[in-house]
Scaffold this motif. Structure first.
Motif, PDB file in Angstrom:
ATOM      1  N   ARG A   1     -30.505  12.331  35.737  1.00  0.00           N
ATOM      2  CA  ARG A   1     -29.595  12.654  34.638  1.00  0.00           C
ATOM      3  C   ARG A   1     -28.190  12.160  34.975  1.00  0.00           C
ATOM      4  NH1 ARG A   1     -31.023  17.382  31.582  1.00  0.00           N
ATOM      5  NH2 ARG A   1     -29.157  16.748  30.425  1.00  0.00           N
ATOM      6  N   ALA A   2     -27.785  11.083  34.353  1.00  0.00           N
ATOM      7  CA  ALA A   2     -26.485  10.473  34.638  1.00  0.00           C
ATOM      8  C   ALA A   2     -25.318  11.387  34.300  1.00  0.00           C
ATOM      9  CB  ALA A   2     -26.344   9.163  33.863  1.00  0.00           C
ATOM     10  N   ASP A   3     -25.518  12.344  33.406  1.00  0.00           N
ATOM     11  CA  ASP A   3     -24.428  13.232  33.020  1.00  0.00           C
ATOM     12  C   ASP A   3     -23.990  14.161  34.150  1.00  0.00           C
ATOM     13  OD1 ASP A   3     -26.769  14.731  32.892  1.00  0.00           O
ATOM     14  OD2 ASP A   3     -26.148  15.868  31.130  1.00  0.00           O
ATOM     15  N   GLY A   4     -24.748  14.202  35.220  1.00  0.00           N
ATOM     16  CA  GLY A   4     -24.340  14.995  36.377  1.00  0.00           C
ATOM     17  C   GLY A   4     -23.021  14.518  36.960  1.00  0.00           C
ATOM     18  N   VAL A   5     -22.708  13.248  36.793  1.00  0.00           N
ATOM     19  CA  VAL A   5     -21.481  12.684  37.349  1.00  0.00           C
ATOM     20  C   VAL A   5     -20.243  13.346  36.754  1.00  0.00           C
ATOM     21  CG1 VAL A   5     -20.087  10.575  37.467  1.00  0.00           C
ATOM     22  CG2 VAL A   5     -22.501  10.474  37.944  1.00  0.00           C
ATOM     23  N   VAL A   6     -20.255  13.628  35.478  1.00  0.00           N
ATOM     24  CA  VAL A   6     -19.051  14.168  34.831  1.00  0.00           C
ATOM     25  C   VAL A   6     -18.827  15.644  35.142  1.00  0.00           C
ATOM     26  CG1 VAL A   6     -19.093  12.456  32.991  1.00  0.00           C
ATOM     27  CG2 VAL A   6     -20.245  14.654  32.657  1.00  0.00           C
ATOM     28  N   MET A   7     -19.761  16.271  35.814  1.00  0.00           N
ATOM     29  CA  MET A   7     -19.623  17.697  36.138  1.00  0.00           C
ATOM     30  C   MET A   7     -18.695  17.951  37.329  1.00  0.00           C
ATOM     31  SD  MET A   7     -23.562  18.915  35.642  1.00  0.00           S
ATOM     32  CE  MET A   7     -23.194  20.638  35.934  1.00  0.00           C
ATOM     33  N   VAL A   8     -18.368  16.898  38.046  1.00  0.00           N
ATOM     34  CA  VAL A   8     -17.540  17.028  39.245  1.00  0.00           C
ATOM     35  C   VAL A   8     -16.284  16.174  39.082  1.00  0.00           C
ATOM     36  CG1 VAL A   8     -17.446  16.617  41.734  1.00  0.00           C
ATOM     37  CG2 VAL A   8     -19.542  17.472  40.702  1.00  0.00           C
ATOM     38  N   PRO A   9     -15.116  16.821  39.019  1.00  0.00           N
ATOM     39  CA  PRO A   9     -13.882  16.036  38.937  1.00  0.00           C
ATOM     40  C   PRO A   9     -13.546  15.439  40.304  1.00  0.00           C
ATOM     41  CG  PRO A   9     -13.373  18.377  38.920  1.00  0.00           C
ATOM     42  CD  PRO A   9     -14.875  18.251  38.929  1.00  0.00           C
ATOM     43  N   GLY A  10     -12.596  14.557  40.336  1.00  0.00           N
ATOM     44  CA  GLY A  10     -12.221  13.900  41.588  1.00  0.00           C
ATOM     45  C   GLY A  10     -10.895  14.356  42.141  1.00  0.00           C
ATOM     46  N   ASP A  11     -10.448  15.566  41.779  1.00  0.00           N
ATOM     47  CA  ASP A  11      -9.160  16.050  42.275  1.00  0.00           C
ATOM     48  C   ASP A  11      -9.275  16.515  43.735  1.00  0.00           C
ATOM     49  OD1 ASP A  11      -9.341  19.311  42.123  1.00  0.00           O
ATOM     50  OD2 ASP A  11     -10.578  18.332  40.602  1.00  0.00           O
ATOM     51  N   ARG A  12      -8.138  16.674  44.374  1.00  0.00           N
ATOM     52  CA  ARG A  12      -8.095  17.024  45.798  1.00  0.00           C
ATOM     53  C   ARG A  12      -8.813  18.341  46.102  1.00  0.00           C
ATOM     54  NH1 ARG A  12      -4.579  15.625  49.687  1.00  0.00           N
ATOM     55  NH2 ARG A  12      -3.721  13.577  49.489  1.00  0.00           N
ATOM     56  N   ALA A  13      -8.613  19.339  45.249  1.00  0.00           N
ATOM     57  CA  ALA A  13      -9.233  20.645  45.499  1.00  0.00           C
ATOM     58  C   ALA A  13     -10.756  20.540  45.451  1.00  0.00           C
ATOM     59  CB  ALA A  13      -8.734  21.675  44.483  1.00  0.00           C
ATOM     60  N   THR A  14     -11.272  19.792  44.492  1.00  0.00           N
ATOM     61  CA  THR A  14     -12.727  19.620  44.372  1.00  0.00           C
ATOM     62  C   THR A  14     -13.268  18.856  45.574  1.00  0.00           C
ATOM     63  OG1 THR A  14     -12.581  19.653  41.965  1.00  0.00           O
ATOM     64  CG2 THR A  14     -14.580  18.698  42.918  1.00  0.00           C
ATOM     65  N   ILE A  15     -12.541  17.834  45.979  1.00  0.00           N
ATOM     66  CA  ILE A  15     -12.966  17.061  47.157  1.00  0.00           C
ATOM     67  C   ILE A  15     -13.015  17.978  48.382  1.00  0.00           C
ATOM     68  CG2 ILE A  15     -12.358  15.196  48.734  1.00  0.00           C
ATOM     69  CD1 ILE A  15     -10.963  13.853  46.277  1.00  0.00           C
ATOM     70  N   ALA A  16     -11.951  18.738  48.595  1.00  0.00           N
ATOM     71  CA  ALA A  16     -11.899  19.625  49.763  1.00  0.00           C
ATOM     72  C   ALA A  16     -13.036  20.643  49.729  1.00  0.00           C
ATOM     73  CB  ALA A  16     -10.547  20.338  49.821  1.00  0.00           C
ATOM     74  N   ARG A  17     -13.283  21.231  48.568  1.00  0.00           N
ATOM     75  CA  ARG A  17     -14.350  22.231  48.461  1.00  0.00           C
ATOM     76  C   ARG A  17     -15.730  21.606  48.639  1.00  0.00           C
ATOM     77  NH1 ARG A  17     -11.177  24.204  43.599  1.00  0.00           N
ATOM     78  NH2 ARG A  17      -9.922  25.886  44.441  1.00  0.00           N
ATOM     79  N   SER A  18     -15.852  20.337  48.311  1.00  0.00           N
ATOM     80  CA  SER A  18     -17.167  19.692  48.423  1.00  0.00           C
ATOM     81  C   SER A  18     -17.627  19.569  49.876  1.00  0.00           C
ATOM     82  CB  SER A  18     -17.163  18.321  47.748  1.00  0.00           C
ATOM     83  OG  SER A  18     -16.448  17.356  48.502  1.00  0.00           O
ATOM     84  N   PHE A  19     -16.709  19.692  50.822  1.00  0.00           N
ATOM     85  CA  PHE A  19     -17.102  19.612  52.229  1.00  0.00           C
ATOM     86  C   PHE A  19     -17.843  20.856  52.698  1.00  0.00           C
ATOM     87  CE2 PHE A  19     -14.234  16.065  52.048  1.00  0.00           C
ATOM     88  CZ  PHE A  19     -14.906  15.125  52.807  1.00  0.00           C
ATOM     89  N   TRP A  20     -17.899  21.893  51.850  1.00  0.00           N
ATOM     90  CA  TRP A  20     -18.780  23.021  52.127  1.00  0.00           C
ATOM     91  C   TRP A  20     -20.231  22.559  52.156  1.00  0.00           C
ATOM     92  CZ3 TRP A  20     -18.009  27.514  54.223  1.00  0.00           C
ATOM     93  CH2 TRP A  20     -16.730  28.067  54.198  1.00  0.00           C
ATOM     94  N   ALA A  21     -20.503  21.406  51.571  1.00  0.00           N
ATOM     95  CA  ALA A  21     -21.866  20.860  51.576  1.00  0.00           C
ATOM     96  C   ALA A  21     -22.376  20.667  53.001  1.00  0.00           C
ATOM     97  CB  ALA A  21     -21.904  19.538  50.807  1.00  0.00           C
ATOM     98  N   ILE A  22     -21.475  20.372  53.930  1.00  0.00           N
ATOM     99  CA  ILE A  22     -21.895  20.221  55.332  1.00  0.00           C
ATOM    100  C   ILE A  22     -22.555  21.511  55.809  1.00  0.00           C
ATOM    101  CG2 ILE A  22     -21.109  19.874  57.708  1.00  0.00           C
ATOM    102  CD1 ILE A  22     -18.891  18.054  56.560  1.00  0.00           C
ATOM    103  N   ALA A  23     -21.913  22.632  55.540  1.00  0.00           N
ATOM    104  CA  ALA A  23     -22.472  23.923  55.962  1.00  0.00           C
ATOM    105  C   ALA A  23     -23.804  24.204  55.278  1.00  0.00           C
ATOM    106  CB  ALA A  23     -21.479  25.046  55.661  1.00  0.00           C
ATOM    107  N   PHE A  24     -23.929  23.805  54.019  1.00  0.00           N
ATOM    108  CA  PHE A  24     -25.185  24.000  53.298  1.00  0.00           C
ATOM    109  C   PHE A  24     -26.306  23.149  53.901  1.00  0.00           C
ATOM    110  CE2 PHE A  24     -22.344  25.720  50.164  1.00  0.00           C
ATOM    111  CZ  PHE A  24     -23.095  26.613  49.421  1.00  0.00           C
ATOM    112  N   CYS A  25     -25.966  22.028  54.506  1.00  0.00           N
ATOM    113  CA  CYS A  25     -26.966  21.118  55.080  1.00  0.00           C
ATOM    114  C   CYS A  25     -27.413  21.506  56.487  1.00  0.00           C
ATOM    115  CB  CYS A  25     -26.426  19.691  55.121  1.00  0.00           C
ATOM    116  SG  CYS A  25     -26.276  18.913  53.517  1.00  0.00           S
ATOM    117  N   LEU A  26     -26.586  22.213  57.204  1.00  0.00           N
ATOM    118  CA  LEU A  26     -26.900  22.518  58.610  1.00  0.00           C
ATOM    119  C   LEU A  26     -28.240  23.228  58.806  1.00  0.00           C
ATOM    120  CD1 LEU A  26     -23.390  23.355  60.076  1.00  0.00           C
ATOM    121  CD2 LEU A  26     -24.694  21.221  60.236  1.00  0.00           C
ATOM    122  N   PRO A  27     -28.614  24.202  57.974  1.00  0.00           N
ATOM    123  CA  PRO A  27     -29.936  24.810  58.166  1.00  0.00           C
ATOM    124  C   PRO A  27     -31.080  23.795  58.038  1.00  0.00           C
ATOM    125  CG  PRO A  27     -28.596  26.214  56.780  1.00  0.00           C
ATOM    126  CD  PRO A  27     -27.842  24.924  56.953  1.00  0.00           C
ATOM    127  N   ALA A  28     -30.971  22.873  57.087  1.00  0.00           N
ATOM    128  CA  ALA A  28     -32.024  21.853  56.924  1.00  0.00           C
ATOM    129  C   ALA A  28     -32.075  20.930  58.138  1.00  0.00           C
ATOM    130  CB  ALA A  28     -31.791  21.045  55.645  1.00  0.00           C
TER     131      ALA A  28
END
Length: 189
Positions: free
Chosen positions: A22-49
């Motif tokens: 679904r290409a519309d997933g791209v528009v759900m995430v803005p590219g501002d600094r706060a969103t970028i910074a918060r997206s690094f929580w993904a690292i913690a979400f990946c560690l269990p896997a």
């Protein structure tokens, strides 16, 4: 809802939409600094896997005597590879004429990594539970293929680049990981 939780939910939702094509997933995430910074929580979400994949490999080979050291090394390589890719693409985006799109790209790339890690983990489960080799290998191949496709698809859409550049960036990501694992193995021997 807390802004951080909303940002994480939006990022994961966007990644799931992209994983389903679904290409519309791209528009759900803005590219501002706060969103970028918060997206690094993904690292913690990946560690269990990441740790589960390591434990799954030890289920086949046996737990090594230096398991804690190897697990720590695996986590360091994982996080370092992640951050190196972020830094390299931050410098490549202007060269590609995509500097203004890098923020959204990296935020999506971060969240897509969560889905990719879950896919790869799920692909290894049949073998863990004793499935025949052909089924185990097919599941792993499908899961890895889907994960690579997701990274490629998200890269194409978020950066607005063609298939060749998206493929090159996926290969760059994989190459960084392979290089770091090789260096880590050389130093741990």
């Amino acid at each position: 809802m807390n802004a951080s939780v909303a940002s994480m939910a939006s990022g994961l939702s966007a990644a799931l939409r992209l994983a389903r094509g679904r290409a519309d997933g791209v528009v759900m995430v803005p590219g501002d600094r706060a969103t970028i910074a918060r997206s690094f929580w993904a690292i913690a979400f990946c560690l269990p896997a990441v740790l589960c994949r390591l434990l799954m490999s030890w289920a086949d080979t046996g737990i090594p005597s230096d398991a804690a050291h190897l697990a720590g090394l695996e986590l360091i390589v994982f996080v370092l590879g992640w951050l190196i890719f972020v830094e390299v693409t931050h410098h490549l985006a202007p060269v590609l004429g995509r500097a203004q799109r890098w923020g959204r790209f990296i935020a999506l790339w971060n969240w897509c990594n969560v889905i990719e890690n879950v896919l790869v983990l799920a692909g290894g489960l049949p073998g863990l539970f004793g499935a025949p080799a052909v089924i185990d290998e097919a599941c792993q191949l499908i899961a890895i293929g889907w994960a690579l496709w997701l990274e490629w698809y998200a890269t194409r859409l978020a950066l607005g680049v063609g298939p060749l550049i998206a493929t090159s960036l996926v290969l760059l990501d994989a190459s960084i990981g392979i290089l770091l694992l090789s260096v880590a193995e050389a130093f741990s021997s």
